[in-house]
Design a protein around this motif. Structure first.
Motif, PDB file in Angstrom:
ATOM      1  N   ALA A   1       2.085  29.667   5.988  1.00 41.90           N
ATOM      2  CA  ALA A   1       1.251  29.909   4.812  1.00 41.90           C
ATOM      3  C   ALA A   1       0.834  31.368   4.823  1.00 41.90           C
ATOM      4  CB  ALA A   1       0.017  28.999   4.834  1.00 41.90           C
ATOM      5  N   TYR A   2       0.994  32.037   3.692  1.00 41.07           N
ATOM      6  CA  TYR A   2       0.637  33.446   3.542  1.00 41.07           C
ATOM      7  C   TYR A   2      -0.550  33.527   2.579  1.00 41.07           C
ATOM      8  CZ  TYR A   2       5.140  34.252   5.742  1.00 41.07           C
ATOM      9  OH  TYR A   2       6.196  34.246   6.621  1.00 41.07           O
ATOM     10  N   VAL A   3      -1.604  34.205   3.014  1.00 36.29           N
ATOM     11  CA  VAL A   3      -2.854  34.250   2.262  1.00 36.29           C
ATOM     12  C   VAL A   3      -3.200  35.701   1.948  1.00 36.29           C
ATOM     13  CG1 VAL A   3      -5.299  33.631   2.252  1.00 36.29           C
ATOM     14  CG2 VAL A   3      -3.649  32.159   3.430  1.00 36.29           C
ATOM     15  N   ALA A   4      -3.419  35.997   0.664  1.00 40.59           N
ATOM     16  CA  ALA A   4      -3.832  37.339   0.254  1.00 40.59           C
ATOM     17  C   ALA A   4      -5.340  37.469   0.457  1.00 40.59           C
ATOM     18  CB  ALA A   4      -3.479  37.571  -1.208  1.00 40.59           C
TER      19      ALA A   4
ATOM     20  N   PHE B   1      -1.005  35.380   7.803  1.00 38.80           N
ATOM     21  CA  PHE B   1      -0.040  34.276   7.789  1.00 38.80           C
ATOM     22  C   PHE B   1      -0.353  33.333   8.930  1.00 38.80           C
ATOM     23  CE2 PHE B   1       1.936  36.366  11.201  1.00 38.80           C
ATOM     24  CZ  PHE B   1       3.177  35.837  11.554  1.00 38.80           C
ATOM     25  N   CYS B   2      -0.098  32.045   8.684  1.00 42.31           N
ATOM     26  CA  CYS B   2      -0.469  30.986   9.618  1.00 42.31           C
ATOM     27  C   CYS B   2       0.691  30.010   9.754  1.00 42.31           C
ATOM     28  CB  CYS B   2      -1.684  30.192   9.108  1.00 42.31           C
ATOM     29  SG  CYS B   2      -3.098  31.184   8.563  1.00 42.31           S
ATOM     30  N   GLN B   3       0.763  29.362  10.904  1.00 41.22           N
ATOM     31  CA  GLN B   3       1.695  28.261  11.065  1.00 41.22           C
ATOM     32  C   GLN B   3       1.106  27.014  10.407  1.00 41.22           C
ATOM     33  OE1 GLN B   3       2.621  27.748  15.223  1.00 41.22           O
ATOM     34  NE2 GLN B   3       3.476  29.791  15.438  1.00 41.22           N
TER      35      GLN B   3
ATOM     36  N   ASN C   1       3.245  22.985  -0.236  1.00 42.92           N
ATOM     37  CA  ASN C   1       4.313  22.953   0.766  1.00 42.92           C
ATOM     38  C   ASN C   1       5.630  22.517   0.134  1.00 42.92           C
ATOM     39  OD1 ASN C   1       3.815  20.206   0.441  1.00 42.92           O
ATOM     40  ND2 ASN C   1       3.647  19.759   2.616  1.00 42.92           N
ATOM     41  N   ASN C   2       6.725  22.672   0.874  1.00 39.53           N
ATOM     42  CA  ASN C   2       8.055  22.459   0.283  1.00 39.53           C
ATOM     43  C   ASN C   2       8.350  21.003  -0.038  1.00 39.53           C
ATOM     44  OD1 ASN C   2       8.270  21.650   2.927  1.00 39.53           O
ATOM     45  ND2 ASN C   2      10.052  22.908   3.418  1.00 39.53           N
TER      46      ASN C   2
ATOM     47  N   LEU D   1       3.530  29.354   0.407  1.00 38.45           N
ATOM     48  CA  LEU D   1       4.134  28.806   1.616  1.00 38.45           C
ATOM     49  C   LEU D   1       5.631  29.097   1.624  1.00 38.45           C
ATOM     50  CD1 LEU D   1       1.414  27.084   1.343  1.00 38.45           C
ATOM     51  CD2 LEU D   1       2.578  25.434   2.801  1.00 38.45           C
ATOM     52  N   HIS D   2       6.137  29.323   2.852  1.00 41.33           N
ATOM     53  CA  HIS D   2       7.578  29.569   2.977  1.00 41.33           C
ATOM     54  C   HIS D   2       8.022  29.208   4.400  1.00 41.33           C
ATOM     55  CE1 HIS D   2      11.376  31.854   3.333  1.00 41.33           C
ATOM     56  NE2 HIS D   2      11.485  31.573   2.066  1.00 41.33           N
TER      57      HIS D   2
END
Length: 432
Positions: free
Chosen positions: A152-155, A164-166, A384-385, A431-432
């Motif tokens: 997860a990428y958070v601005a 970024f987090c797992q 999430n995906n 998320l990626h």
């Protein structure tokens, strides 16, 4: 014969007794997990995990100790942790901190350990297998490897950075959060090109777009630089054409518009930007584009509307404004992975709204309703995906909530703190 039978029974009894004494004996080196440490882990192949044990020398003399090597496991260094090798006086302890790298662990996983042994000698740091100890069975390492997980990428808008987090594959909670890009200009819109090779940041504060390279193994961002795109005015959103050759951003400033730029597939840099305006834009905040690349959805903060526009290459036009009591100073709009649901984050009343997306050439939003997931701030929520969990940024309280997504209705429920750390004014999640 009778005497031999008695002797055999005596020997068997002694073996059983000695075996019992051996297993009940006090370990030479006591190895117990540090409070809060989990030793049984389902680890995605692209993640790392940290496990800590307290090691205590329970012998009567000072020992030089070492860990039997484990594939995919390394020791950390620093104050208070056990180096490799490490020396402990009688009853002295240190913390053995292990980093487990999912990309290096065998496919069969790790079952057992860590094993701590005395070294063979002062000049030979290899483990002496004749004097070793291991944690109790329930506390040994039990690491199973699963397929690659998401980050997860958070601005962080007020910190000019990206965290970024797992994403834990079992619980969805965010762990191992770290800053991965700095020196930005009040970032809000964030996103990846379709190939996942470049990360783009819309800087609301300095009217630029930043592009970063993405480490395919760790997910970390690097070599962040100005994208080279021009004509931006308080860019607020990030979107791409299906093949990734066109970048789109909504401009909250300059009267409101959507920029569409060509993307260099090798460098990720932007060029030949075209500015599209529409009478329906009114301080356009975030935007998204459907998977076919034919429709753009832009939320208008000051008008409390959603503009739905046709897209053809770099041209964004023929926009219609959707209004309704469910839209209140919207700041974010996100489509579900299936494209069947749209989520609108309202800054005006701290609500998240879910709508059905009509599956026709018009793509209108229908059957909209307020769902769970209070929204306090700006920016997009992330999904999430698998479309099962939504992550909602709450800028005013420096947290990101996580909510479960109903697979039929799209409703959010069971919203709680994602447990991610270090967010400062979070304003958008992807998320990626």
């Amino acid at each position: 014969m009778k005497r031999n039978n008695v002797f055999s029974l005596f020997i068997a009894s002694m073996l059983i007794l000695s075996s019992s004494v051996l297993h009940a004996a006090k370990p030479k080196f006591n190895i117990v997990p540090v409070a809060g440490t989990v030793t049984s882990i389902l680890l995605p192949s692209n993640f790392t995990e940290t496990v800590s044990y307290q090691v205590t020398n329970q012998t009567n003399i000072t020992r030089i100790l070492t860990m039997v090597p484990i594939q995919g496991v390394s020791q950390t260094t620093g104050a208070g942790v056990c180096p490799n090798p490490f020396t402990l006086a009688s009853q002295q302890s240190c913390t053995l901190t292990l980093v487990i790298n999912g990309s290096q662990v065998p496919s069969s996983g790790i079952n057992g350990g860590p094993i701590i042994c005395k070294t063979k000698g002062p000049s030979d740091p290899s483990p002496d297998r004749f004097l070793c100890s291991e944690p109790s069975l329930q506390n040994t390492l039990a690491i199973s490897i699963t397929s690659a997980g998401q980050h997860a990428y958070v601005a962080n808008q007020t910190n000019n950075s990206i965290s970024f987090c797992q994403v834990n594959p079992a619980t969805g909670i965010l762990t191992h959060c770290a800053i991965t890009a700095t020196g930005l200009g009040a970032p809000e819109g964030v996103g990846f090109n379709p190939a996942g090779t470049f990360f783009y940041i819309a800087n609301l504060g300095n009217s630029t777009v930043t592009v970063c390279q993405v480490n395919s193994a760790t997910g970390a961002l690097s070599n962040c630089t100005d994208s080279g795109g021009t004509g931006f005015s308080s860019p607020d959103g990030v979107a791409f054409s299906p093949n990734g050759d066109i970048f789109y951003t909504s401009n909250a400033g300059g009267g409101g518009s959507v920029s569409a730029c060509l993307v260099n597939a090798t460098t990720g840099l932007l060029s030949s930007c075209v500015n599209n305006s529409s009478i329906t834009f009114s301080t356009p905040a975030d935007m998204t584009i459907n998977s076919a690349g034919t429709l753009a959805y832009i939320v208008n903060r000051t008008a409390s509307t959603v503009s739905i526009c046709n897209v053809s290459g770099q041209i964004v036009n023929s926009c219609n404004a959707l209004s309704g009591s469910f839209i209140n100073a919207p700041e974010g709009i996100t489509l579900s992975p299936s494209g069947l649901k749209a989520y609108i984050a309202n800054a005006g009343n701290n609500e998240v709204v879910v709508c059905n997306v009509m599956q026709d050439s018009f793509g209108l939003l229908d059957n909209c309703s307020v769902t769970q997931g209070a929204f306090r701030g700006t920016g997009n929520l992330g999904i999430n995906n698998t479309g099962t969990t939504a992550y909602v940024p709450n800028q005013l309280i420096n947290t990101v909530f996580m909510c479960q997504i109903d697979q039929v209705t799209g409703e959010l429920s069971s919203c709680s703190d994602s447990l991610g750390m270090g967010f400062i004014g979070p304003s958008g999640v992807v998320l990626h």
